[in-house]
Design an enzyme around this catalytic site. Structure first.
Site, PDB file in Angstrom:
ATOM      1  N   LYS A   1      71.824 -17.787 -44.330  1.00  0.00           N
ATOM      2  CA  LYS A   1      71.946 -18.689 -43.176  1.00  0.00           C
ATOM      3  C   LYS A   1      71.134 -19.959 -43.369  1.00  0.00           C
ATOM      4  CE  LYS A   1      73.114 -15.965 -39.217  1.00  0.00           C
ATOM      5  NZ  LYS A   1      72.878 -14.581 -39.627  1.00  0.00           N
TER       6      LYS A   1
ATOM      7  N   GLU B   1      74.680  -1.810 -44.677  1.00  0.00           N
ATOM      8  CA  GLU B   1      73.326  -1.716 -44.104  1.00  0.00           C
ATOM      9  C   GLU B   1      73.369  -1.410 -42.605  1.00  0.00           C
ATOM     10  OE1 GLU B   1      71.119  -5.009 -42.714  1.00  0.00           O
ATOM     11  OE2 GLU B   1      72.366  -6.465 -43.777  1.00  0.00           O
TER      12      GLU B   1
HETATM   13  O1  LIG Z   1      72.704 -12.972 -41.038  1.00  0.00           O
HETATM   14  C1  LIG Z   1      71.898 -12.061 -41.141  1.00  0.00           C
HETATM   15  N1  LIG Z   1      70.899 -12.160 -42.029  1.00  0.00           N
HETATM   16  C2  LIG Z   1      70.004 -11.163 -42.195  1.00  0.00           C
HETATM   17  C3  LIG Z   1      70.066 -10.040 -41.435  1.00  0.00           C
HETATM   18  C4  LIG Z   1      69.106  -8.904 -41.618  1.00  0.00           C
HETATM   19  O2  LIG Z   1      67.783  -9.417 -41.734  1.00  0.00           O
HETATM   20  C5  LIG Z   1      67.202  -8.947 -42.936  1.00  0.00           C
HETATM   21  C6  LIG Z   1      66.198  -9.933 -43.483  1.00  0.00           C
HETATM   22  O3  LIG Z   1      65.095  -9.943 -42.643  1.00  0.00           O
HETATM   23  P1  LIG Z   1      63.715 -10.629 -43.105  1.00  0.00           P
HETATM   24  O4  LIG Z   1      63.998 -12.102 -43.101  1.00  0.00           O
HETATM   25  O5  LIG Z   1      62.725 -10.206 -42.069  1.00  0.00           O
HETATM   26  O6  LIG Z   1      63.416 -10.100 -44.468  1.00  0.00           O
HETATM   27  C7  LIG Z   1      68.365  -8.729 -43.876  1.00  0.00           C
HETATM   28  O7  LIG Z   1      68.033  -7.873 -44.935  1.00  0.00           O
HETATM   29  C8  LIG Z   1      69.391  -8.160 -42.930  1.00  0.00           C
HETATM   30  O8  LIG Z   1      69.134  -6.784 -42.724  1.00  0.00           O
HETATM   31  C9  LIG Z   1      71.112  -9.924 -40.464  1.00  0.00           C
HETATM   32  O9  LIG Z   1      71.220  -8.940 -39.728  1.00  0.00           O
HETATM   33  N2  LIG Z   1      71.997 -10.949 -40.363  1.00  0.00           N
END
Ligand SMILES: O=c1[nH]cc([C@@H]2O[C@H](COP(=O)(O)O)[C@@H](O)[C@H]2O)c(=O)[nH]1
Length: 352
Positions: free
Chosen positions: A206, A71
């Site tokens: 996390k 990604e």
């Molecule tokens: O430890 C991490 N968790 C999540 C992300 C990023 O954040 C996104 C999720 O964001 P949201 O909670 O806004 O859906 C994931 O798909 C990923 O791209 C990240 O960079 N690092």
């Protein structure tokens, strides 16, 4: 057009895209071997998909060689420059060293790209958070307006599936945010996992998230969730979430077998939780304290929606004096090795 890139319309990949586009539209009838090119090229046009696949990735897919999707939000929003660029390059190198072809995914000037050139990767890494974070819902806008977009897990899965890539490596998935039972802040990653046939290899979710509810939601979405070599679902910086993983697998070959079974049955995505290696785990208590503090600050400042995760990641890094970033880089590289081994095992299964 960049000559190192190949339009889907003229490639075998276009046929695969046709197969998978049908699946994403809910047509699961003929999925058994999702990446087998059994459609005629007339059924796929680049104008309908508008996706560009690099020549290297297209060649690998065309000959059934292992490919691993990566990604781009992790590059633009997950880490600062220059560590983000170095990590992206190292992760690609780890995938190659383990026998697979890396396919970093992003939207460039409104066009989804599968497999980036070195200058494209660097441009994104330097731009960082100036690039729009793009999940499934944002794709129409960035494509229509010709914008750059860093794809999250949900958008990366979607585009990987359209290209016929079954294995995707990242750091951590999004999830149900704490308080999500009231705010309804649930990452689109989770619903994407329910509908799109891609296995996401990650270090879990996390602890900034509500991990028990994240696992509940994944169960509701029918997502197969496994932990590799351990019984507990990992929590990114730490190997321990306190939540039992729904299932345990012990080798890349076992995971490949599950992916193949999932493809035969026409199911959606899968999460493979790989615990951070013991020797790279950041001091758990220190990171956890930072997590709590960062969550409090986010609430105090009224940070909401898609801004929450980048804010928390940045703040935790500051509060731990960079220890969380170092751990983050190591776990992504570890995931890349595991993901590539899974892709290699899957390619071997498909060819047997
Ligand atoms: O430890 C991490 N968790 C999540 C992300 C990023 O954040 C996104 C999720 O964001 P949201 O909670 O806004 O859906 C994931 O798909 C990923 O791209 C990240 O960079 N690092």
């Amino acid at each position: 057009m960049d000559h190192s890139l190949m339009s889907l319309s003229n490639s075998v990949v276009s046929q695969r895209v046709a197969v998978l586009a049908g699946h994403l539209n809910g047509d699961n009838r003929s999925r058994p071997r999702a990446v087998q090119p059994h459609f005629t090229s007339a059924q796929a046009t680049s104008s309908s998909s508008g996706i560009v696949v690099s020549a290297e990735v297209a060649a690998a897919l065309g000959s059934g060689r292992p490919v691993v999707a990566l990604e781009s939000t992790i590059i633009t929003h997950g880490m600062p420059f220059p560590q983000n660029l170095e990590t992206a390059q190292q992760v690609e190198a780890v995938v190659r060293a383990n026998g697979a072809v890396p396919a970093t995914i992003a939207v460039l000037h409104g066009v989804p790209h599968i497999g980036l050139t070195a200058p494209q990767l660097e441009r994104l890494a330097r731009a960082g958070t100036a690039v729009r974070k793009v999940s499934r819902r944002d794709l129409p806008l960035v494509c229509a307006l010709g914008l750059d977009g860093a794809t999250t897990v949900s958008a990366t899965m979607l585009l990987a599936a359209r290209a016929g890539i079954a294995v995707f490596v990242t750091g951590g998935i999004g999830g149900v945010h704490r308080g999500g039972e009231l705010s309804m802040d649930i990452s689109a990653d989770l619903t994407e996992l329910g509908r799109t046939p891609v296995a996401v290899v990650c270090a879990g979710a996390k602890s900034v998230l509500d991990i028990p509810r994240t696992l509940e939601f994944l169960e509701t979405q029918g997502v197969c969730v496994a932990a590799l070599g351990v019984g507990e679902f990992p929590a990114f910086f730490t190997r321990h979430s306190g939540c039992k993983a729904p299932c345990r697998v012990d080798s890349p070959q076992q995971v490949a077998g599950m992916i193949a079974a999932s493809q035969r049955l026409g199911l959606g995505g899968m999460v493979i939780g790989v615990p951070i290696p013991e020797h790279h785990a950041a001091a758990g208590a220190e990171v956890e304290a930072a997590v709590e503090q960062a969550l409090g600050e986010a609430a105090q400042q009224g940070t909401q929606g898609s801004d929450v995760t980048p804010f928390l990641l940045h703040r935790i890094k500051e509060l731990t004096g960079g220890k969380s970033l170092a751990a983050n880089i190591q776990l992504v590289k570890n995931n890349a090795a595991v993901g590539a081994q899974i892709a290699v095992a899957l390619a071997a299964l498909h060819q047997s």
